[in-house]
Write a protein that holds these residues in place. Structure first.
Motif: not given
Length: 123
Positions: A34-39
């Motif tokens: 999820d964090e990677t997708t947001g970044a």
């Protein structure tokens, strides 16, 4: 309860503990995704304006290079014209000046010979 039932309950309990232990890293891995997708989303939103500015900058640089190319062409033409003018001036004035210098040297030599003295050579 028989021995097989107890063994089945123990196996089910061990399986439940194993699933619980494996669920924790999977949940953490999901948060990482999820964090990677947001970044990635933030990066792609930030890159779009940069690409637009880069395109504009390159377009303006190409316009300036076209202007410089025209200026360079004009300078080359002016340089060629100046060179032709210098060559024409040298041919027009240079030839008669050389003849005049030769004539004046001959007259001076004739006048000095007429007086009976020879011109001295400088060393």
């Amino acid at each position: 309860m028989s021995g097989g039932d107890i063994a089945g309950l123990i196996a089910a309990g061990v399986f439940a503990v194993l699933v619980a232990l494996l669920a924790i890293p999977l949940v953490k891995l999901g948060k990482v995704f999820d964090e990677t997708t947001g970044a990635i989303r933030e990066t792609s939103q930030g890159i779009a304006p940069i690409l637009q500015e880069t395109t504009t900058t390159i377009r303006e640089a190409n316009k300036q290079l076209a202007r410089v190319d025209g200026i360079t062409r004009n300078v080359a033409e002016v340089t060629g014209n100046a060179s032709a003018l210098v060559a024409l001036f040298a041919a027009t004035v240079g030839g008669p000046l050389i003849k005049l210098a030769g004539f004046s040297a001959a007259v001076r030599a004739a006048l000095t010979v007429g007086r009976g003295t020879r011109p001295e050579r400088k060393r």
